[in-house]
Design an enzyme around this catalytic site. Structure first.
Site, PDB file in Angstrom:
ATOM      1  N   ASN A   9       0.869  -1.179   0.000  1.00 20.95           N
ATOM      2  CA  ASN A   9       0.000   0.000   0.000  1.00 20.95           C
ATOM      3  C   ASN A   9       0.906   1.229   0.000  1.00 20.95           C
ATOM      4  O   ASN A   9       1.462   1.591   1.034  1.00 20.95           O
ATOM      5  CB  ASN A   9      -0.884  -0.044   1.254  1.00 20.95           C
ATOM      6  CG  ASN A   9      -1.709   1.223   1.423  1.00 20.95           C
ATOM      7  OD1 ASN A   9      -1.788   2.057   0.510  1.00 20.95           O
ATOM      8  ND2 ASN A   9      -2.331   1.374   2.591  1.00 20.95           N
ATOM      9  N   LYS A  11       0.173   4.259  -0.367  1.00 22.14           N
ATOM     10  CA  LYS A  11      -0.493   5.468   0.174  1.00 22.14           C
ATOM     11  C   LYS A  11      -0.214   6.656  -0.755  1.00 22.14           C
ATOM     12  O   LYS A  11      -0.114   6.458  -1.972  1.00 22.14           O
ATOM     13  CB  LYS A  11      -0.031   5.722   1.611  1.00 22.14           C
ATOM     14  CG  LYS A  11      -0.193   4.453   2.473  1.00 22.14           C
ATOM     15  CD  LYS A  11      -0.024   4.694   3.939  1.00 22.14           C
ATOM     16  CE  LYS A  11      -0.199   3.371   4.686  1.00 22.14           C
ATOM     17  NZ  LYS A  11      -0.126   3.513   6.128  1.00 22.14           N
ATOM     18  N   HIS A  95      -9.501   1.297   4.657  1.00 22.76           N
ATOM     19  CA  HIS A  95      -8.241   1.443   5.407  1.00 22.76           C
ATOM     20  C   HIS A  95      -8.485   2.402   6.584  1.00 22.76           C
ATOM     21  O   HIS A  95      -9.280   3.337   6.474  1.00 22.76           O
ATOM     22  CB  HIS A  95      -7.151   1.992   4.482  1.00 22.76           C
ATOM     23  CG  HIS A  95      -5.799   1.990   5.115  1.00 22.76           C
ATOM     24  ND1 HIS A  95      -5.395   2.981   5.978  1.00 22.76           N
ATOM     25  CD2 HIS A  95      -4.782   1.101   5.052  1.00 22.76           C
ATOM     26  CE1 HIS A  95      -4.173   2.700   6.404  1.00 22.76           C
ATOM     27  NE2 HIS A  95      -3.780   1.564   5.864  1.00 22.76           N
ATOM     28  N   GLU A  97      -6.903   4.823   7.660  1.00 19.49           N
ATOM     29  CA  GLU A  97      -6.722   6.247   7.328  1.00 19.49           C
ATOM     30  C   GLU A  97      -7.957   6.792   6.621  1.00 19.49           C
ATOM     31  O   GLU A  97      -8.353   7.939   6.819  1.00 19.49           O
ATOM     32  CB  GLU A  97      -5.450   6.417   6.467  1.00 19.49           C
ATOM     33  CG  GLU A  97      -4.198   6.215   7.315  1.00 19.49           C
ATOM     34  CD  GLU A  97      -2.994   5.684   6.567  1.00 19.49           C
ATOM     35  OE1 GLU A  97      -2.961   5.717   5.322  1.00 19.49           O
ATOM     36  OE2 GLU A  97      -2.058   5.204   7.249  1.00 19.49           O
ATOM     37  N   GLU A 167      -5.461  -4.700  10.645  1.00 14.97           N
ATOM     38  CA  GLU A 167      -4.417  -3.698  10.841  1.00 14.97           C
ATOM     39  C   GLU A 167      -4.701  -2.911  12.112  1.00 14.97           C
ATOM     40  O   GLU A 167      -5.497  -1.960  12.090  1.00 14.97           O
ATOM     41  CB  GLU A 167      -4.384  -2.731   9.662  1.00 14.97           C
ATOM     42  CG  GLU A 167      -4.091  -3.392   8.333  1.00 14.97           C
ATOM     43  CD  GLU A 167      -3.522  -2.389   7.339  1.00 14.97           C
ATOM     44  OE1 GLU A 167      -2.397  -2.595   6.899  1.00 14.97           O
ATOM     45  OE2 GLU A 167      -4.194  -1.398   7.029  1.00 14.97           O
ATOM     46  N   GLY A 173       2.460   2.445  10.694  1.00 15.62           N
ATOM     47  CA  GLY A 173       3.412   3.541  10.511  1.00 15.62           C
ATOM     48  C   GLY A 173       4.109   3.957  11.789  1.00 15.62           C
ATOM     49  O   GLY A 173       4.759   5.000  11.835  1.00 15.62           O
ATOM     50  N   SER A 213       3.338  -1.978  10.350  1.00 12.92           N
ATOM     51  CA  SER A 213       4.793  -2.056  10.557  1.00 12.92           C
ATOM     52  C   SER A 213       5.373  -3.431  10.248  1.00 12.92           C
ATOM     53  O   SER A 213       6.268  -3.898  10.951  1.00 12.92           O
ATOM     54  CB  SER A 213       5.155  -1.599  11.974  1.00 12.92           C
ATOM     55  OG  SER A 213       4.781  -0.246  12.162  1.00 12.92           O
TER      56      SER A 213
HETATM   57  P1  PGA Z   1       2.832   0.375   7.619  1.00 14.95           P
HETATM   58  O1  PGA Z   1       1.376   0.588   6.956  1.00 14.95           O
HETATM   59  O2  PGA Z   1       3.365  -0.921   7.072  1.00 14.95           O
HETATM   60  O3  PGA Z   1       3.638   1.572   7.174  1.00 14.95           O
HETATM   61  O4  PGA Z   1       2.634   0.333   9.094  1.00 14.95           O
HETATM   62  C1  PGA Z   1       0.497  -0.495   6.792  1.00 14.95           C
HETATM   63  C2  PGA Z   1      -0.807  -0.005   6.205  1.00 14.95           C
HETATM   64  O5  PGA Z   1      -1.268   1.079   6.572  1.00 14.95           O
HETATM   65  O6  PGA Z   1      -1.419  -0.700   5.358  1.00 14.95           O
END
Ligand code: PGA
Length: 251
Positions: A9, A11, A95, A97, A167, A173, A213
């Site tokens: 992803n 983003k 997601h 976000e 998640e 992140g 992460s």
């Molecule tokens: P990350 O993001 O691996 O940077 O923690 C995962 C995601 O949001 O799908």
């Protein structure tokens, strides 16, 4: 029996040149691992270019979001027809976000899910609890609500294409990963919920990815858990070597 799916992803990262450099790097480093499904989900403006670069390869193309309507007066939005026209196979839905920053709810994720399936895409439906919810002991309840709400009215037949991504919001992140045991506990809970909704056999067929992460050094242990069937990778998907190392850990 469930083929792992490792999806990147991206983003709102990368520009055209860096997107193409990344996928060319991936094509070089992935080799021909056919035991793992691999996908990249670039920003929608680069779907065309990235799709052209990976055409015919083992890497599938995915989008990060879509609108549930087929067409019309929805300024700034993209439909499932447009995504499949560009060669997308996957779409990430709900997601955290999108839920936190753009007001998406289980009900809107459900509308998108139905449209994605009708349009022939494989949906990756994201669920996960916040730190506050985990610390107050509400994880199980939050996940159950998101699964039941996001998958409302889905039939067992429709669930064949479904992918779920667990998640935990506190792990995205942040560099803090759920321990393999913490992740497996929630994945097993999700598998149980899918069994209630679609029957035990069908629940065994649904892939449940972990996200938050995921890095080359923690991927193997997470992916070795019985109910973890792949990863949705943010930060570590932006470098060909780290994403390829996570794919290798799944194979
Ligand atoms: P990350 O993001 O691996 O940077 O923690 C995962 C995601 O949001 O799908």
């Amino acid at each position: 029996m469930r083929k792992p799916l490792i999806a990147g992803n991206w983003k709102m990262n990368m520009l055209r040149d860096s997107s193409l450099a990344l996928v060319h790097g991936l094509l070089d480093s992935l080799g021909s691992n056919t035991t793992v499904d691999v996908a990249v989900c670039p920003p929608s403006v680069y779907l065309h270019d990235v799709g052209a670069a990976i055409r015919g390869s083992q890497i599938g193309l995915g989008a990060q979001n879509m609108h549930h309507q087929a067409e019309g007066a929805f300024t700034g939005e993209v439909s499932v027809q447009m995504l499949s026209d560009l060669g997308c196979r996957y779409v990430i839905l709900g997601h955290s976000e999108r839920r936190e920053l753009f007001g998406e709810t289980d009900a809107s994720v459900n509308q998108k899910l139905m449209a994605a399936l009708a349009g022939g895409l494989t949906p990756i439906v994201c669920v996960g609890e916040t730190l506050e919810q985990r610390e107050s002991g509400a994880t199980e309840q939050v996940i159950a609500g998101q699964i039941r709400g996001s998958l409302a009215d889905l039939t067992a037949h429709q669930s064949e294409k479904l992918v779920i991504a667990y998640e935990p919001v506190w792990a995205i992140g942040t560099g803090k990963t759920a321990s393999p045991a913490q992740a497996e506990e929630v994945h097993a809970q999700i598998r149980g919920l899918l069994g209630e909704l679609f029957g035990a056999d069908q629940a065994q067929a649904v892939r449940i990815q972990y996200g938050g992460s995921v890095k080359p050094d923690n991927a193997a242990e997470l992916l070795s858990q019985p109910n973890i069937d792949g990863a949705l990778v943010g930060g570590a998907s932006l470098k060909a070597d780290s994403f390829a190392a996570i794919v290798a850990a799944a194979g």
